[in-house]
Design a protein around this motif. Structure first.
Motif, PDB file in Angstrom:
ATOM      1  N   LYS A 104      47.199  53.720  35.069  1.00  0.00           N
ATOM      2  CA  LYS A 104      45.290  52.852  35.467  1.00  0.00           C
ATOM      3  C   LYS A 104      45.505  51.557  35.601  1.00  0.00           C
ATOM      4  O   LYS A 104      46.289  50.581  34.164  1.00  0.00           O
ATOM      5  CB  LYS A 104      44.543  53.310  34.570  1.00  0.00           C
ATOM      6  CG  LYS A 104      44.222  54.365  34.077  1.00  0.00           C
ATOM      7  CD  LYS A 104      43.489  54.891  33.353  1.00  0.00           C
ATOM      8  CE  LYS A 104      42.941  56.290  32.783  1.00  0.00           C
ATOM      9  NZ  LYS A 104      42.699  57.264  34.454  1.00  0.00           N
ATOM     10  N   LYS A 105      44.594  50.973  36.672  1.00  0.00           N
ATOM     11  CA  LYS A 105      44.641  49.978  36.839  1.00  0.00           C
ATOM     12  C   LYS A 105      43.867  48.971  36.380  1.00  0.00           C
ATOM     13  O   LYS A 105      43.258  49.321  37.713  1.00  0.00           O
ATOM     14  CB  LYS A 105      45.583  48.962  37.464  1.00  0.00           C
ATOM     15  CG  LYS A 105      46.712  48.305  37.130  1.00  0.00           C
ATOM     16  CD  LYS A 105      48.158  47.772  38.424  1.00  0.00           C
ATOM     17  CE  LYS A 105      47.616  46.006  38.309  1.00  0.00           C
ATOM     18  NZ  LYS A 105      48.938  45.800  39.534  1.00  0.00           N
ATOM     19  N   LEU A 106      43.126  48.239  36.537  1.00  0.00           N
ATOM     20  CA  LEU A 106      41.384  47.366  36.708  1.00  0.00           C
ATOM     21  C   LEU A 106      41.589  46.602  37.888  1.00  0.00           C
ATOM     22  O   LEU A 106      42.283  45.958  38.111  1.00  0.00           O
ATOM     23  CB  LEU A 106      40.992  46.539  35.434  1.00  0.00           C
ATOM     24  CG  LEU A 106      39.551  45.737  35.404  1.00  0.00           C
ATOM     25  CD1 LEU A 106      38.510  47.485  35.543  1.00  0.00           C
ATOM     26  CD2 LEU A 106      39.250  44.744  34.879  1.00  0.00           C
ATOM     27  N   MET A 107      40.870  47.443  39.011  1.00  0.00           N
ATOM     28  CA  MET A 107      41.071  46.170  40.296  1.00  0.00           C
ATOM     29  C   MET A 107      39.448  46.712  41.246  1.00  0.00           C
ATOM     30  O   MET A 107      38.587  47.325  41.024  1.00  0.00           O
ATOM     31  CB  MET A 107      42.162  48.014  40.987  1.00  0.00           C
ATOM     32  CG  MET A 107      43.160  47.036  40.691  1.00  0.00           C
ATOM     33  SD  MET A 107      44.135  48.353  42.250  1.00  0.00           S
ATOM     34  CE  MET A 107      45.777  47.806  42.388  1.00  0.00           C
ATOM     35  N   LEU A 108      39.081  45.627  42.212  1.00  0.00           N
ATOM     36  CA  LEU A 108      38.276  45.557  42.618  1.00  0.00           C
ATOM     37  C   LEU A 108      38.523  46.185  43.950  1.00  0.00           C
ATOM     38  O   LEU A 108      39.899  46.990  43.947  1.00  0.00           O
ATOM     39  CB  LEU A 108      38.683  44.311  43.945  1.00  0.00           C
ATOM     40  CG  LEU A 108      37.488  43.560  44.627  1.00  0.00           C
ATOM     41  CD1 LEU A 108      35.946  43.265  43.532  1.00  0.00           C
ATOM     42  CD2 LEU A 108      38.019  42.126  45.083  1.00  0.00           C
TER      43      LEU A 108
ATOM     44  N   GLU B  93      40.899  45.552  46.835  1.00  0.00           N
ATOM     45  CA  GLU B  93      42.333  45.511  45.992  1.00  0.00           C
ATOM     46  C   GLU B  93      42.758  47.388  46.115  1.00  0.00           C
ATOM     47  O   GLU B  93      43.982  47.184  46.594  1.00  0.00           O
ATOM     48  CB  GLU B  93      42.310  44.925  44.446  1.00  0.00           C
ATOM     49  CG  GLU B  93      43.854  45.060  43.648  1.00  0.00           C
ATOM     50  CD  GLU B  93      43.810  43.905  42.589  1.00  0.00           C
ATOM     51  OE1 GLU B  93      42.906  43.589  41.984  1.00  0.00           O
ATOM     52  OE2 GLU B  93      44.736  43.539  42.110  1.00  0.00           O
TER      53      GLU B  93
ATOM     54  N   THR C 282      33.207  39.531  55.062  1.00  0.00           N
ATOM     55  CA  THR C 282      33.277  39.105  53.663  1.00  0.00           C
ATOM     56  C   THR C 282      32.331  40.525  54.160  1.00  0.00           C
ATOM     57  O   THR C 282      30.742  40.464  55.014  1.00  0.00           O
ATOM     58  CB  THR C 282      32.152  38.630  53.579  1.00  0.00           C
ATOM     59  OG1 THR C 282      32.681  37.094  53.370  1.00  0.00           O
ATOM     60  CG2 THR C 282      31.399  38.866  52.026  1.00  0.00           C
TER      61      THR C 282
ATOM     62  N   GLU D 220      39.537  40.814  50.885  1.00  0.00           N
ATOM     63  CA  GLU D 220      40.517  40.336  49.740  1.00  0.00           C
ATOM     64  C   GLU D 220      41.675  41.328  50.350  1.00  0.00           C
ATOM     65  O   GLU D 220      42.996  41.183  50.306  1.00  0.00           O
ATOM     66  CB  GLU D 220      39.968  40.172  48.705  1.00  0.00           C
ATOM     67  CG  GLU D 220      38.805  39.454  47.956  1.00  0.00           C
ATOM     68  CD  GLU D 220      38.245  39.996  48.636  1.00  0.00           C
ATOM     69  OE1 GLU D 220      37.639  40.883  49.359  1.00  0.00           O
ATOM     70  OE2 GLU D 220      36.330  39.310  48.741  1.00  0.00           O
TER      71      GLU D 220
ATOM     72  N   ASP E 135      34.521  54.891  45.566  1.00  0.00           N
ATOM     73  CA  ASP E 135      34.459  53.609  44.263  1.00  0.00           C
ATOM     74  C   ASP E 135      35.939  53.140  44.313  1.00  0.00           C
ATOM     75  O   ASP E 135      36.717  53.844  45.406  1.00  0.00           O
ATOM     76  CB  ASP E 135      33.958  54.170  43.109  1.00  0.00           C
ATOM     77  CG  ASP E 135      35.434  55.685  42.676  1.00  0.00           C
ATOM     78  OD1 ASP E 135      35.704  55.936  43.222  1.00  0.00           O
ATOM     79  OD2 ASP E 135      34.751  56.262  41.771  1.00  0.00           O
TER      80      ASP E 135
ATOM     81  N   ARG F 270      29.257  47.351  48.293  1.00  0.00           N
ATOM     82  CA  ARG F 270      29.540  48.092  47.014  1.00  0.00           C
ATOM     83  C   ARG F 270      31.094  48.775  46.955  1.00  0.00           C
ATOM     84  O   ARG F 270      31.045  49.286  45.481  1.00  0.00           O
ATOM     85  CB  ARG F 270      28.382  48.697  46.406  1.00  0.00           C
ATOM     86  CG  ARG F 270      26.351  47.465  46.167  1.00  0.00           C
ATOM     87  CD  ARG F 270      27.118  46.561  45.766  1.00  0.00           C
ATOM     88  NE  ARG F 270      25.264  45.734  45.710  1.00  0.00           N
ATOM     89  CZ  ARG F 270      25.503  44.364  44.962  1.00  0.00           C
ATOM     90  NH1 ARG F 270      26.705  44.493  44.235  1.00  0.00           N
ATOM     91  NH2 ARG F 270      24.216  43.827  45.240  1.00  0.00           N
TER      92      ARG F 270
ATOM     93  N   HIS G 277      33.264  44.977  46.738  1.00  0.00           N
ATOM     94  CA  HIS G 277      33.185  44.023  45.443  1.00  0.00           C
ATOM     95  C   HIS G 277      32.934  44.995  44.528  1.00  0.00           C
ATOM     96  O   HIS G 277      32.194  44.536  43.838  1.00  0.00           O
ATOM     97  CB  HIS G 277      32.824  42.893  46.342  1.00  0.00           C
ATOM     98  CG  HIS G 277      33.228  42.171  47.393  1.00  0.00           C
ATOM     99  ND1 HIS G 277      32.268  41.053  47.763  1.00  0.00           N
ATOM    100  CD2 HIS G 277      34.076  41.852  47.740  1.00  0.00           C
ATOM    101  CE1 HIS G 277      33.793  41.225  49.197  1.00  0.00           C
ATOM    102  NE2 HIS G 277      33.812  41.573  48.736  1.00  0.00           N
ATOM    103  N   GLN G 278      33.187  45.791  43.984  1.00  0.00           N
ATOM    104  CA  GLN G 278      33.121  46.811  42.851  1.00  0.00           C
ATOM    105  C   GLN G 278      34.740  46.542  42.657  1.00  0.00           C
ATOM    106  O   GLN G 278      35.797  46.803  42.824  1.00  0.00           O
ATOM    107  CB  GLN G 278      33.211  48.140  43.375  1.00  0.00           C
ATOM    108  CG  GLN G 278      32.650  49.197  41.934  1.00  0.00           C
ATOM    109  CD  GLN G 278      32.510  50.337  42.108  1.00  0.00           C
ATOM    110  OE1 GLN G 278      32.963  51.316  41.560  1.00  0.00           O
ATOM    111  NE2 GLN G 278      31.130  51.052  43.218  1.00  0.00           N
ATOM    112  N   THR G 279      34.741  46.704  40.982  1.00  0.00           N
ATOM    113  CA  THR G 279      35.973  46.503  40.661  1.00  0.00           C
ATOM    114  C   THR G 279      36.372  48.056  39.747  1.00  0.00           C
ATOM    115  O   THR G 279      34.423  47.765  39.089  1.00  0.00           O
ATOM    116  CB  THR G 279      36.203  45.072  39.552  1.00  0.00           C
ATOM    117  OG1 THR G 279      36.164  44.141  40.345  1.00  0.00           O
ATOM    118  CG2 THR G 279      37.450  45.466  38.542  1.00  0.00           C
ATOM    119  N   GLY G 280      36.718  48.518  38.777  1.00  0.00           N
ATOM    120  CA  GLY G 280      37.401  49.518  38.800  1.00  0.00           C
ATOM    121  C   GLY G 280      37.640  50.324  37.833  1.00  0.00           C
ATOM    122  O   GLY G 280      39.114  49.079  38.287  1.00  0.00           O
ATOM    123  N   VAL G 281      38.098  51.423  37.417  1.00  0.00           N
ATOM    124  CA  VAL G 281      40.114  51.477  36.998  1.00  0.00           C
ATOM    125  C   VAL G 281      40.197  52.996  37.659  1.00  0.00           C
ATOM    126  O   VAL G 281      39.699  53.526  38.939  1.00  0.00           O
ATOM    127  CB  VAL G 281      39.301  52.447  35.687  1.00  0.00           C
ATOM    128  CG1 VAL G 281      40.503  53.215  35.272  1.00  0.00           C
ATOM    129  CG2 VAL G 281      38.718  51.812  35.055  1.00  0.00           C
TER     130      VAL G 281
END
Lengths: 581, 196
Positions: free
Chosen positions: A2-6, A9, A29, A33, A132, A161, A164-168
């Protein structure tokens, strides 16, 4: 793992896991990224294209060579790339081809709110919609397999959303894929009318096959069975809001949104008493369900514009929001804080001059679009990438004596390379006498400083060939090309006056590096002599964050001031000075 | 466990994204789910920015509804006031004592900053914790420490995240030579939260 990612990304991660060999696109935009993260994998060839059309065409070339290719853009970028996109739907693929469109509901950073799901329908290609970052990763990975399985480009529709959402994110290793090599097949890849007519049938069969696949796929189109008799069909970011608002509802979450799995939806509808569709922006799914004769509630219960959130979805599904504001701010009107040009930005001086000279400014897309906002308020039209050039030519020709000799097109370097050049060719070929101002800061600034053909760097920061904007204009055939320093107001004013009077096409290039991206400090902080100041407000009207009102007089924030000297030059009383270093 | 909603607000360039990331990393370290929504692009050029952070056993969506935030962490007073309506009736605002005037439009008519902003914030926030984050950061010798100081203040209020989780997050986010200074700033900041 598991990694925290945008979200963006995660798209890059998924593409990398799928063994993608090539990534291209144009910054915008909320898509930018993706390629920047993909570029962290040294073995993948990643490059910024001058525009989305070229980016997609190079990606198609890589795909024809049998490699997996990714092409990214914001929603309006797909308008630019629409030509190759629609045709690639007919050629189909050799290696997998995934095109990412990052839509911008609510127009956080965009000129329109188009729903690019219609592109998939119109072009007849497969489309996937993640909800997500975790889904963005596996869907990007699996989209390449879908592309190859169904011989179609796959459109991956992101929204702000999700991007540009960051999640697991559950990340995996890289799949071993071997390049297939180019295979000559003119009936497939040369879209002569006679070939295209044959391919047209293949396109239709492929859609039918993909629809049958979607109707069966619990991976792409999962059903969450709930206790209540209410059913919700949803896709993309809307899924999370639905899940949270109605944990007991049955949900059909559509991930492979085109071709729409209509049979699966019909069987799902048969299991519930009341059916809702919750989707962001247009009633894309809803229209299809209504056409299929299903009784369904949806878009009439929400605003037709803007993004969804819990409050909107609670109103839709429950009749009233569960959350309401208890803090009342209505008695305290707050000063707005809109985005502005950075202190020290070279564009500011130009827009101050445009306003002072009462010019008619046909603007374009970039940081400098902020020149339209008060107090600069020196732009009269802004449409889409590159449009300033054509609009200036047209207004100059048809504006009558009132606009004659007052109209300028204003465009940044990246936007000029993107799609301003054909407009300049039009001016030249059609004997225009219009004037184009190129604000050349040698970078694509608004999206965060990506290199363009004039930067001399590639996406990884390595040296690259550097195009000279003035040479490009001269090479096209412009005889009057002038390069000016935007920080010297008198010099620029004179240049504009002369070029507006010239009876042929002129280009003025205001050349100075972006102070933010190149970390430029122009000078020491400005100082205000309040004993000389007559409070005329000229310095305030340049619209700089570093200079504000204090007890009725201008005050400079030395931490913020870049020492560019524009306020010093507009002050007729000489009450502002930049101390010599 | 229900979802804990933390809203961060301020002016573009203040390090709000970094703060959000640190909370998210701490939550991951605690084995929790997290979703965060952030602002990029045009909104960053000196405009007001916000970051939504939501942590819990399972977090389906990333945006905090108006009236739904347990905590508001603001890097600037006007941007604290602007986002106060996101707080729940029992929510707490952690506000840096810091003012950045918005762009002046007219020298003679400009109202300047919001008049009596401290009193307005105190009257309207259900609970308010002032944090001298900028002064403290200056005292610690690095203005960039503001974000960890504010997180320190917040840390006492968030249940489910231990000191160990926060430390792990800070160590992940910062380069080795900056870590000890950041942890010290975080500890100093946490004194503010305790007083609440």
């Amino acid at each position: 793992m598991k990694k925290l990612m945008l979200g963006n990304e995660a798209v890059a991660q998924g593409a990398w896991e799928a063994g993608v060999a090539f990534g291209s696109g144009y910054p915008g935009t909320p898509s930018t990224e993706i390629l920047e993260h993909l570029a962290s994998h040294e073995e993948v060839v990643v490059q910024w294209a001058p525009n989305e059309k070229v980016g997609l065409e190079v990606s198609i070339g890589a795909m024809l060579a049998g490699e997996r290719a990714l092409c990214t853009m914001k929603h309006v970028g797909l308008n630019v790339a629409a030509d190759p996109f629609f045709s690639a739907a007919y050629t189909g693929v050799n290696g997998g081809l995934v095109v990412v469109s990052a839509d911008d509901p609510a127009m956080h950073s965009s000129q329109d709110e188009q729903d690019n799901r219609y592109f998939a329908k119109a072009a007849k290609v497969l489309m996937v919609e993640p909800a997500d970052p975790d889904e963005a990763c596996w869907m990007a990975r699996e989209a390449f397999s879908l592309s190859e399985q169904f011989d179609s480009p796959v459109l991956m529709r992101m929204t702000t959303r999700v991007s540009h959402q960051t999640g697991v994110v559950n990340v995996g290793g890289k799949q071993a894929v071997s390049g297939k090599g180019f295979k000559k097949n003119i009936a497939k890849y040369v879209l002569l009318p006679s070939h295209a007519r044959e391919r047209r049938h293949d396109v239709e069969q492929r859609l039918q096959a993909a629809r049958a696949f979607g109707n069966q796929s619990g991976l792409w189109n999962p059903i969450y069975e709930g206790k209540s008799r209410i059913g919700v069909v949803t896709s993309g970011v809307a899924f999370g809001y639905v899940r949270e608002t109605m944990p007991d509802a049955s949900i059909l979450k559509i991930g492979l949104t085109w071709p729409l799995p209509i049979e699966r939806i019909k069987s799902f509808a048969a299991t519930v008493d009341e059916l809702f569709v919750v989707e962001e922006l247009e009633p894309f799914i809803e229209e299809a369900l209504l056409a299929a004769g299903l009784e369904v509630k949806g878009s009439a219960l929400r605003p037709y514009t803007g993004e969804l959130n819990l409050t909107v979805v609670e109103k839709m599904l429950l009749g009233a929001p569960k959350h309401v504001a208890t803090v009342d701010l209505s008695d305290a009107p707050l000063p707005p804080r809109p985005p502005t040009l950075c202190p020290g930005c070279g564009h500011r001086a130009m827009f101050d001059l445009f306003r002072e000279m009462r010019l008619r400014v046909m603007g374009d897309i970039g940081c400098y679009t902020l020149g339209a906002l008060k107090p600069l308020a020196a732009m009269d039209a802004c449409l889409c990438m590159g449009a300033s050039v054509g609009m200036a030519e047209g207004l100059q020709r048809f504006g009558g004596p009132k606009e004659k000799g007052k109209t300028v097109g204003v465009i940044g370097d990246s936007t000029f390379f993107h799609s301003g050049i054909p407009g300049l060719l039009d001016m030249l070929a059609n004997r225009s006498d219009a004037t184009l101002v190129i604000l050349d800061n040698s970078v694509t600034a608004m999206t965060g400083g990506q290199p363009n053909p004039g930067t001399g760097k590639d996406i990884r920061g390595n040296d690259a060939p550097q195009l000279d904007t003035a040479m490009v204009c001269k090479g096209l055939g412009v005889k009057r090309v002038r390069v000016v320093d935007p920080y010297k107001l008198d010099e620029v004013r004179k240049a504009i006056e002369e070029e507006l009077a010239a009876p042929e096409v002129s280009v003025i290039i205001a050349k100075a590096p972006c102070i933010l991206q190149y970390r430029v400090t122009r000078g020491r902080p400005a100082e205000v002599k309040t004993d000389i100041c007559n409070r005329c407000g000229a310095c305030i009207r340049v619209g700089c964050m570093a200079i504000h009102e204090h007890d009725g007089y201008p005050e400079v924030d030395p931490e913020m001031c870049n020492g560019c000297g524009v306020c010093e030059q507009v002050c007729e009383e000489k009450a502002i000075t930049i101390p010599k270093a | 466990m229900e979802i804990t909603n933390i809203m961060l607000s301020g002016v573009g360039g203040q390090g709000i994204l970094t703060s959000g990331r640190i909370i998210a990393l701490a939550a991951m370290d605690a084995g929790l789910d997290v979703k965060m929504s952030e602002v990029h692009g045009m909104s960053q050029r000196g405009g007001n920015v916000d970051t939504h952070v939501r942590i819990g056993e399972e977090v389906p969506s990333s945006l905090i509804p108006v009236g739904g935030a347990h905590f508001l962490v603001s890097f600037e007073k006007l941007e604290a006031l602007r986002y106060l309506n996101y707080l729940r009736p029992d929510g707490t605002a952690f506000v840096a004592r810091h003012e950045i005037p918005p762009l002046t439009q007219n020298l003679k008519k400009n109202a300047g900053y919001v008049v009596d902003i401290d009193a307005k914030l105190e009257a309207k926030a259900p609970k308010l914790v002032w944090v001298d984050a900028f002064e403290l950061a200056k005292e610690l010798g690095d203005p960039r420490m503001v974000n960890v100081i504010l997180l320190g203040a917040l840390s006492n209020a968030i249940k489910g995240l231990s000191a160990k989780n926060w430390e792990a997050a800070i160590r992940q986010r910062f380069k080795k030579k900056a870590q000890e200074a950041c942890l010290e700033a975080f500890r100093r900041g946490s004194a503010y939260g305790r007083a609440a």
